[in-house]
Design a protein around this motif. Structure first.
Motif, PDB file in Angstrom:
ATOM      1  N   VAL A 161      -9.021   7.222  -6.653  1.00  0.00           N
ATOM      2  CA  VAL A 161      -7.695   7.253  -7.289  1.00  0.00           C
ATOM      3  C   VAL A 161      -6.870   6.049  -6.824  1.00  0.00           C
ATOM      4  N   THR A 162      -6.829   5.840  -5.529  1.00  0.00           N
ATOM      5  CA  THR A 162      -5.972   4.782  -4.976  1.00  0.00           C
ATOM      6  C   THR A 162      -6.519   3.394  -5.313  1.00  0.00           C
ATOM      7  N   ALA A 163      -7.837   3.235  -5.194  1.00  0.00           N
ATOM      8  CA  ALA A 163      -8.435   1.942  -5.558  1.00  0.00           C
ATOM      9  C   ALA A 163      -8.170   1.652  -7.028  1.00  0.00           C
ATOM     10  N   GLY A 164      -8.313   2.682  -7.861  1.00  0.00           N
ATOM     11  CA  GLY A 164      -8.051   2.513  -9.291  1.00  0.00           C
ATOM     12  C   GLY A 164      -6.617   2.078  -9.536  1.00  0.00           C
ATOM     13  N   GLU A 165      -5.674   2.747  -8.874  1.00  0.00           N
ATOM     14  CA  GLU A 165      -4.263   2.394  -9.083  1.00  0.00           C
ATOM     15  C   GLU A 165      -3.997   0.953  -8.644  1.00  0.00           C
ATOM     16  N   SER A 166      -4.731   0.509  -7.632  1.00  0.00           N
ATOM     17  CA  SER A 166      -4.509  -0.862  -7.137  1.00  0.00           C
ATOM     18  C   SER A 166      -4.988  -1.912  -8.136  1.00  0.00           C
ATOM     19  N   ILE A 167      -5.860  -1.517  -9.092  1.00  0.00           N
ATOM     20  CA  ILE A 167      -6.301  -2.483 -10.123  1.00  0.00           C
ATOM     21  C   ILE A 167      -5.801  -2.071 -11.513  1.00  0.00           C
ATOM     22  N   GLY A 168      -4.737  -1.280 -11.528  1.00  0.00           N
ATOM     23  CA  GLY A 168      -4.058  -0.986 -12.801  1.00  0.00           C
ATOM     24  C   GLY A 168      -4.624   0.199 -13.562  1.00  0.00           C
ATOM     25  N   LEU A 169      -5.509   0.982 -12.920  1.00  0.00           N
ATOM     26  CA  LEU A 169      -6.080   2.149 -13.603  1.00  0.00           C
ATOM     27  C   LEU A 169      -5.347   3.414 -13.163  1.00  0.00           C
ATOM     28  N   GLY A 170      -5.251   4.370 -14.074  1.00  0.00           N
ATOM     29  CA  GLY A 170      -4.677   5.675 -13.739  1.00  0.00           C
ATOM     30  C   GLY A 170      -5.776   6.724 -13.822  1.00  0.00           C
ATOM     31  N   SER A 171      -5.567   7.862 -13.170  1.00  0.00           N
ATOM     32  CA  SER A 171      -6.656   8.846 -13.117  1.00  0.00           C
ATOM     33  C   SER A 171      -6.117  10.247 -12.887  1.00  0.00           C
ATOM     34  N   THR A 172      -6.979  11.211 -13.126  1.00  0.00           N
ATOM     35  CA  THR A 172      -6.686  12.590 -12.732  1.00  0.00           C
ATOM     36  C   THR A 172      -7.937  13.204 -12.101  1.00  0.00           C
ATOM     37  N   ILE A 175       0.840  -1.209   0.000  1.00  0.00           N
ATOM     38  CA  ILE A 175       0.000   0.000   0.000  1.00  0.00           C
ATOM     39  C   ILE A 175       0.873   1.257   0.000  1.00  0.00           C
ATOM     40  N   LEU A 176       1.936   1.245   0.815  1.00  0.00           N
ATOM     41  CA  LEU A 176       2.834   2.413   0.829  1.00  0.00           C
ATOM     42  C   LEU A 176       3.485   2.596  -0.536  1.00  0.00           C
ATOM     43  N   THR A 177       3.880   1.494  -1.146  1.00  0.00           N
ATOM     44  CA  THR A 177       4.492   1.585  -2.481  1.00  0.00           C
ATOM     45  C   THR A 177       3.512   2.211  -3.462  1.00  0.00           C
ATOM     46  N   LEU A 178       2.266   1.744  -3.426  1.00  0.00           N
ATOM     47  CA  LEU A 178       1.237   2.285  -4.321  1.00  0.00           C
ATOM     48  C   LEU A 178       1.069   3.791  -4.094  1.00  0.00           C
ATOM     49  N   LEU A 179       0.934   4.187  -2.814  1.00  0.00           N
ATOM     50  CA  LEU A 179       0.709   5.605  -2.504  1.00  0.00           C
ATOM     51  C   LEU A 179       1.895   6.461  -2.949  1.00  0.00           C
ATOM     52  N   ASN A 180       3.092   5.932  -2.760  1.00  0.00           N
ATOM     53  CA  ASN A 180       4.289   6.721  -3.073  1.00  0.00           C
ATOM     54  C   ASN A 180       4.647   6.703  -4.555  1.00  0.00           C
ATOM     55  N   GLN A 181       3.891   5.919  -5.323  1.00  0.00           N
ATOM     56  CA  GLN A 181       4.124   5.867  -6.779  1.00  0.00           C
ATOM     57  C   GLN A 181       3.028   6.616  -7.539  1.00  0.00           C
ATOM     58  N   HIS A 182       2.173   7.336  -6.810  1.00  0.00           N
ATOM     59  CA  HIS A 182       1.043   8.003  -7.489  1.00  0.00           C
ATOM     60  C   HIS A 182       1.522   9.047  -8.497  1.00  0.00           C
ATOM     61  N   ARG A 183       0.955   9.020  -9.653  1.00  0.00           N
ATOM     62  CA  ARG A 183       1.070  10.124 -10.592  1.00  0.00           C
ATOM     63  C   ARG A 183      -0.266  10.265 -11.313  1.00  0.00           C
ATOM     64  N   SER A 184      -0.655  11.502 -11.649  1.00  0.00           N
ATOM     65  CA  SER A 184      -1.898  11.711 -12.393  1.00  0.00           C
ATOM     66  C   SER A 184      -1.705  11.237 -13.821  1.00  0.00           C
ATOM     67  N   ALA A 198     -15.248   1.572  -2.998  1.00  0.00           N
ATOM     68  CA  ALA A 198     -14.064   2.048  -2.258  1.00  0.00           C
ATOM     69  C   ALA A 198     -14.298   3.473  -1.772  1.00  0.00           C
ATOM     70  N   ALA A 199     -14.914   4.302  -2.615  1.00  0.00           N
ATOM     71  CA  ALA A 199     -15.223   5.676  -2.204  1.00  0.00           C
ATOM     72  C   ALA A 199     -16.186   5.659  -1.028  1.00  0.00           C
ATOM     73  N   GLN A 200     -17.181   4.797  -1.107  1.00  0.00           N
ATOM     74  CA  GLN A 200     -18.208   4.769  -0.061  1.00  0.00           C
ATOM     75  C   GLN A 200     -17.655   4.350   1.292  1.00  0.00           C
ATOM     76  N   HIS A 201     -16.586   3.549   1.274  1.00  0.00           N
ATOM     77  CA  HIS A 201     -16.033   3.083   2.539  1.00  0.00           C
ATOM     78  C   HIS A 201     -15.032   4.065   3.147  1.00  0.00           C
ATOM     79  N   ALA A 202     -14.778   5.160   2.437  1.00  0.00           N
ATOM     80  CA  ALA A 202     -13.905   6.194   3.014  1.00  0.00           C
ATOM     81  C   ALA A 202     -14.620   6.848   4.192  1.00  0.00           C
ATOM     82  N   ALA A 203     -13.843   7.514   5.020  1.00  0.00           N
ATOM     83  CA  ALA A 203     -14.444   8.245   6.145  1.00  0.00           C
ATOM     84  C   ALA A 203     -15.385   9.324   5.603  1.00  0.00           C
ATOM     85  N   THR A 204     -16.425   9.618   6.369  1.00  0.00           N
ATOM     86  CA  THR A 204     -17.385  10.641   5.974  1.00  0.00           C
ATOM     87  C   THR A 204     -17.817  11.421   7.209  1.00  0.00           C
ATOM     88  N   SER A 205     -17.714  12.727   7.134  1.00  0.00           N
ATOM     89  CA  SER A 205     -17.940  13.591   8.296  1.00  0.00           C
ATOM     90  C   SER A 205     -19.327  13.352   8.904  1.00  0.00           C
TER      91      SER A 205
END
Ligand SMILES: Cc1cc2nc3c(=O)[nH]c(=O)nc-3n(C[C@H](O)[C@H](O)[C@H](O)COP(=O)(O)O)c2cc1C
Length: 249
Positions: free
Chosen positions: A121-132, A5-14, A34-41
């Protein structure tokens, strides 16, 4: 210290160039989950996601953002600040909904949207997708509201283009932590100028040698250039937020 997970986060590029391979419905559902399971105020889940599949709306968003490459993405999400659904709940309960119009609740929606966007963004990167993530939809929010038929107490905050990457941009070097992570009190280092000069050298080198869009600039010059943006471009923003029913002044 490292793990997947740290590797994924530290390799992020748009990613702004995509192959023709579509994002599947299954993948879209996975990203939204994945978005829905994020924290929500306050557990208010005060945002909505709209998938944009209509080419005419994508084209209009291309015009608004100036980023027509979004039309070639495998999938396009709009992330909407949304107190409208909770307004419905309040009305059903005959409860006073005034607080949903507050600046505080607008900010809570904005936080929810931002966190959800990062989860996609992060979930996408974990399954090989890139995003902006795209804040440029704010260039003309009135038009976006019309295009998406957004009701009272909603507001479009971010677009998100995602798909199979057709580019692998070099990693953008970030500030040294000494310039952005402090202890107990805000404290830029005494040698701010020399540390910033060193970072400017790093960023100049990155811009001069990266694998696309080469340019001659530094981080400091980039910040100063940003100051020159046309202030009229988003002049309507506060007014449109108010028009959607939020009490921000
Ligand atoms: C809130 C937000 C809005 C952004 N809006 C845009 C945008 O409209 N167009 C774009 O090309 N990139 C946009 N970006 C992406 C940034 O330009 C990018 O994250 C930044 O340059 C760092 O590059 P990296 O993500 O490749 O590390 C946005 C990012 C964020 C967080």
């Amino acid at each position: 210290m490292t793990n997947d997970i740290l590797t994924l986060l530290n390799q992020h590029r748009s990613i702004r160039q995509f192959t023709d391979q579509p994002v599947t419905n299954d993948e879209v559902t996975t990203l939204v989950a994945a978005a829905q399971h994020a924290a929500t105020s306050t557990f208010a889940q005060q945002y909505s996601i709209i998938s944009i599949t209509d080419p005419a709306i994508k084209r209009a968003l291309g015009d608004i953002t100036g980023h027509h490459w979004l039309e070639k993405s495998g999938h396009y999400f709009m992330l909407i600040a949304d107190q409208h659904r909770n307004l419905k709940i309040a009305e059903r309960a005959n409860a006073d909904p005034a607080i949903l119009r507050s600046f505080d609740k607008f900010m809570a929606s904005a936080f929810d949207v931002a966190i959800a966007a990062e989860a996609i963004v992060t979930a996408g990167e974990s399954i090989g997708l890139g995003s902006t993530i795209m804040g440029s939809i704010l260039n003309h929010t009135q038009r976006v509201i019309e295009l998406l038929n957004l009701p009272e107490l909603t507001f479009p905050l971010l677009g998100l283009a995602i798909g199979h990457p057709a580019e692998q941009p070099d990693l953008k070097p970030r500030l040294p932590q000494s310039l952005m992570h402090f202890s107990n009190q805000y404290a830029l280092p005494a040698d701010f100028d020399s540390q910033m000069a060193a970072y400017d050298t790093v960023t100049a080198d990155y811009y001069a040698h990266r694998n696309s869009h080469l340019k001659k600039t530094t981080f400091s010059q980039h910040i100063v250039q940003e100051l020159g943006r046309n202030p009229k471009l988003r002049a309507e923003l506060v007014q449109v937020i108010q028009q959607q029913g939020f009490n921000i002044n």
